[in-house]
Design a protein around this motif. Sequence first.
Motif, PDB file in Angstrom:
ATOM      1  N   LEU A 144       0.919  -1.179  -0.106  1.00  0.00           N
ATOM      2  CA  LEU A 144      -0.036  -0.049   0.204  1.00  0.00           C
ATOM      3  C   LEU A 144       0.801   1.129   0.018  1.00  0.00           C
ATOM      4  O   LEU A 144       0.459   2.105  -0.587  1.00  0.00           O
ATOM      5  N   ILE A 145       1.998   1.385   0.804  1.00  0.00           N
ATOM      6  CA  ILE A 145       2.805   2.585   0.642  1.00  0.00           C
ATOM      7  C   ILE A 145       3.333   2.819  -0.879  1.00  0.00           C
ATOM      8  O   ILE A 145       3.313   3.836  -1.336  1.00  0.00           O
ATOM      9  N   ASP A 146       3.513   1.509  -1.540  1.00  0.00           N
ATOM     10  CA  ASP A 146       4.014   1.617  -2.921  1.00  0.00           C
ATOM     11  C   ASP A 146       2.886   2.208  -3.881  1.00  0.00           C
ATOM     12  O   ASP A 146       3.028   2.982  -4.670  1.00  0.00           O
ATOM     13  N   ALA A 147       1.669   1.422  -3.468  1.00  0.00           N
ATOM     14  CA  ALA A 147       0.367   2.060  -4.225  1.00  0.00           C
ATOM     15  C   ALA A 147       0.138   3.502  -3.918  1.00  0.00           C
ATOM     16  O   ALA A 147      -0.152   4.188  -4.787  1.00  0.00           O
ATOM     17  N   LEU A 148       0.407   4.046  -2.701  1.00  0.00           N
ATOM     18  CA  LEU A 148       0.247   5.511  -2.541  1.00  0.00           C
ATOM     19  C   LEU A 148       1.192   6.386  -3.057  1.00  0.00           C
ATOM     20  O   LEU A 148       0.776   7.455  -3.417  1.00  0.00           O
ATOM     21  N   ASP A 149       2.286   5.855  -3.149  1.00  0.00           N
ATOM     22  CA  ASP A 149       3.376   6.603  -3.659  1.00  0.00           C
ATOM     23  C   ASP A 149       2.997   6.839  -5.218  1.00  0.00           C
ATOM     24  O   ASP A 149       3.520   7.887  -5.777  1.00  0.00           O
ATOM     25  N   LYS A 171       0.161   6.841  -6.589  1.00  0.00           N
ATOM     26  CA  LYS A 171      -1.057   7.209  -6.800  1.00  0.00           C
ATOM     27  C   LYS A 171      -2.242   6.336  -7.239  1.00  0.00           C
ATOM     28  O   LYS A 171      -2.989   6.706  -7.919  1.00  0.00           O
ATOM     29  N   ASP A 172      -1.986   5.038  -6.987  1.00  0.00           N
ATOM     30  CA  ASP A 172      -2.637   3.818  -7.768  1.00  0.00           C
ATOM     31  C   ASP A 172      -3.776   3.606  -6.637  1.00  0.00           C
ATOM     32  O   ASP A 172      -3.618   2.728  -5.684  1.00  0.00           O
ATOM     33  N   MET A 173      -4.882   4.511  -6.397  1.00  0.00           N
ATOM     34  CA  MET A 173      -5.996   4.568  -5.481  1.00  0.00           C
ATOM     35  C   MET A 173      -6.863   3.082  -5.845  1.00  0.00           C
ATOM     36  O   MET A 173      -7.590   2.843  -4.801  1.00  0.00           O
ATOM     37  N   GLN A 174      -6.927   2.846  -6.693  1.00  0.00           N
ATOM     38  CA  GLN A 174      -7.731   1.388  -7.179  1.00  0.00           C
ATOM     39  C   GLN A 174      -7.103   0.396  -6.147  1.00  0.00           C
ATOM     40  O   GLN A 174      -7.896  -0.370  -5.690  1.00  0.00           O
ATOM     41  N   THR A 175      -5.836   0.243  -6.027  1.00  0.00           N
ATOM     42  CA  THR A 175      -5.088  -0.841  -5.412  1.00  0.00           C
ATOM     43  C   THR A 175      -5.349  -0.433  -3.947  1.00  0.00           C
ATOM     44  O   THR A 175      -5.868  -1.438  -3.129  1.00  0.00           O
ATOM     45  N   VAL A 176      -5.316   0.644  -3.460  1.00  0.00           N
ATOM     46  CA  VAL A 176      -5.585   0.982  -2.048  1.00  0.00           C
ATOM     47  C   VAL A 176      -7.062   0.848  -1.755  1.00  0.00           C
ATOM     48  O   VAL A 176      -7.401   0.433  -0.629  1.00  0.00           O
ATOM     49  N   LYS A 177      -7.981   1.052  -2.656  1.00  0.00           N
ATOM     50  CA  LYS A 177      -9.455   0.770  -2.621  1.00  0.00           C
ATOM     51  C   LYS A 177      -9.902  -0.702  -2.140  1.00  0.00           C
ATOM     52  O   LYS A 177     -10.441  -1.086  -1.368  1.00  0.00           O
ATOM     53  N   ASN A 178      -8.938  -1.361  -2.954  1.00  0.00           N
ATOM     54  CA  ASN A 178      -9.276  -2.880  -2.692  1.00  0.00           C
ATOM     55  C   ASN A 178      -9.040  -3.465  -1.251  1.00  0.00           C
ATOM     56  O   ASN A 178      -9.525  -4.453  -0.877  1.00  0.00           O
ATOM     57  N   TYR A 179      -8.444  -2.603  -0.337  1.00  0.00           N
ATOM     58  CA  TYR A 179      -8.084  -3.208   0.898  1.00  0.00           C
ATOM     59  C   TYR A 179      -8.814  -2.184   1.897  1.00  0.00           C
ATOM     60  O   TYR A 179      -8.642  -2.405   3.238  1.00  0.00           O
ATOM     61  N   VAL A 180      -9.511  -1.339   1.454  1.00  0.00           N
ATOM     62  CA  VAL A 180     -10.344  -0.256   2.487  1.00  0.00           C
ATOM     63  C   VAL A 180     -11.504  -0.923   2.986  1.00  0.00           C
ATOM     64  O   VAL A 180     -12.053  -1.985   2.124  1.00  0.00           O
ATOM     65  N   ASP A 181     -11.829  -0.899   4.202  1.00  0.00           N
ATOM     66  CA  ASP A 181     -12.597  -1.607   5.044  1.00  0.00           C
ATOM     67  C   ASP A 181     -14.242  -1.011   4.554  1.00  0.00           C
ATOM     68  O   ASP A 181     -14.328   0.166   4.601  1.00  0.00           O
ATOM     69  N   PRO A 182     -14.928  -1.721   3.910  1.00  0.00           N
ATOM     70  CA  PRO A 182     -16.351  -1.209   3.353  1.00  0.00           C
ATOM     71  C   PRO A 182     -17.276  -0.540   4.415  1.00  0.00           C
ATOM     72  O   PRO A 182     -17.860   0.325   3.863  1.00  0.00           O
ATOM     73  N   GLU A 183     -17.061  -0.910   5.781  1.00  0.00           N
ATOM     74  CA  GLU A 183     -18.163  -0.322   6.441  1.00  0.00           C
ATOM     75  C   GLU A 183     -17.319   1.201   6.993  1.00  0.00           C
ATOM     76  O   GLU A 183     -18.026   2.077   7.144  1.00  0.00           O
ATOM     77  N   TYR A 204       8.559   7.218   2.726  1.00  0.00           N
ATOM     78  CA  TYR A 204       8.349   6.022   3.485  1.00  0.00           C
ATOM     79  C   TYR A 204       8.532   4.616   2.712  1.00  0.00           C
ATOM     80  O   TYR A 204       8.370   3.562   3.112  1.00  0.00           O
ATOM     81  N   GLN A 205       9.047   4.860   1.613  1.00  0.00           N
ATOM     82  CA  GLN A 205       9.731   3.825   0.398  1.00  0.00           C
ATOM     83  C   GLN A 205      10.625   3.077   1.056  1.00  0.00           C
ATOM     84  O   GLN A 205      11.009   1.799   1.357  1.00  0.00           O
ATOM     85  N   ASN A 206      11.430   3.924   1.674  1.00  0.00           N
ATOM     86  CA  ASN A 206      12.694   3.357   2.304  1.00  0.00           C
ATOM     87  C   ASN A 206      12.878   3.988   3.438  1.00  0.00           C
ATOM     88  O   ASN A 206      13.768   4.864   4.199  1.00  0.00           O
ATOM     89  N   PRO A 207      12.164   3.533   4.621  1.00  0.00           N
ATOM     90  CA  PRO A 207      12.167   4.077   5.908  1.00  0.00           C
ATOM     91  C   PRO A 207      13.329   3.901   6.925  1.00  0.00           C
ATOM     92  O   PRO A 207      13.915   2.639   6.702  1.00  0.00           O
ATOM     93  N   ASP A 208      13.578   4.585   7.963  1.00  0.00           N
ATOM     94  CA  ASP A 208      14.713   4.389   8.701  1.00  0.00           C
ATOM     95  C   ASP A 208      14.094   3.395   9.934  1.00  0.00           C
ATOM     96  O   ASP A 208      15.144   2.706  10.441  1.00  0.00           O
ATOM     97  N   GLU A 209      12.973   3.329  10.028  1.00  0.00           N
ATOM     98  CA  GLU A 209      12.496   2.324  11.208  1.00  0.00           C
ATOM     99  C   GLU A 209      11.155   1.940  10.910  1.00  0.00           C
ATOM    100  O   GLU A 209      10.197   2.826  10.381  1.00  0.00           O
ATOM    101  N   VAL A 210      10.764   0.629  11.143  1.00  0.00           N
ATOM    102  CA  VAL A 210       9.233   0.270  11.132  1.00  0.00           C
ATOM    103  C   VAL A 210       8.836  -0.569  12.021  1.00  0.00           C
ATOM    104  O   VAL A 210       9.652  -1.638  12.567  1.00  0.00           O
TER     105      VAL A 210
END
Length: 225
Positions: A71-76, A78-90, A152-158
């Motif tokens: 999702l970080i990659d998709a947001l980077d 701007k692929d919001m269709q991929t983001v939508k696939n994982y959004v809670d419907p409620e 956030y593609q190459n974060p210093d800490e996760v």
Amino acid sequence: MRRLWGTITLLITILLFILTCNKYCKCSHCGKWCRCMKCSKCSKCNKCCKCKKCEGDTGKPLSLRKLSDCLIDALDRKDMQTVKNYVDPEAGLLFSPYVYVADDAVVIPKSEVANLLDSNQNYIWGTRDGSGESIELTPSEYFAEFLDMPRYQNPDEVTENEIGERGSMINNIRDKYPDAEFIEFYSAGTAENSEMDWSSLYLVYRRNESEYLKLIAIVRDVWTI
């Protein structure tokens, strides 16, 4: 003759690879090489091929880290269709510019996520730290100002399901979402800015009945007054 033909075939293959290798890239999710698709607006490389492991609720549920990387990659990109696939419907998808999630934070219904960045509607995303002025922006303007995704593609800490003591603002994610799972992508500050330009992005999820993680919030954390 067969050996000669084999040699010629190999040379042709090598030549074609040399001529086209810059048009291929390695999918960051499945590890396969695929043709590089460049954005028509910014010419940035689209790093993700159509990897089935990153599309929909199929097979084994993705881990918190693996799904978040996707999702970080998709947001980077701007692929919001991929983001939508994982959004809670409620719950829809909440956006918070600061780590204290306000009760009136913007929540986008799942049905509107895919085309969110095409919207010219102005939202009140919150109030600016320091000035107290309303953050009135279109979704694309909000992304440009408040979601610096390349960091956030190459974060210093996760960290997973941990509240980091970063800044002075109260982090109320755990209070707001007591049953949620979340992950923080932290990018350290720079010496020239006295390390005050650090930034974190939290992705917050809840599990559905099938144990798949569903995205419910994107929360940003930065140095505040």
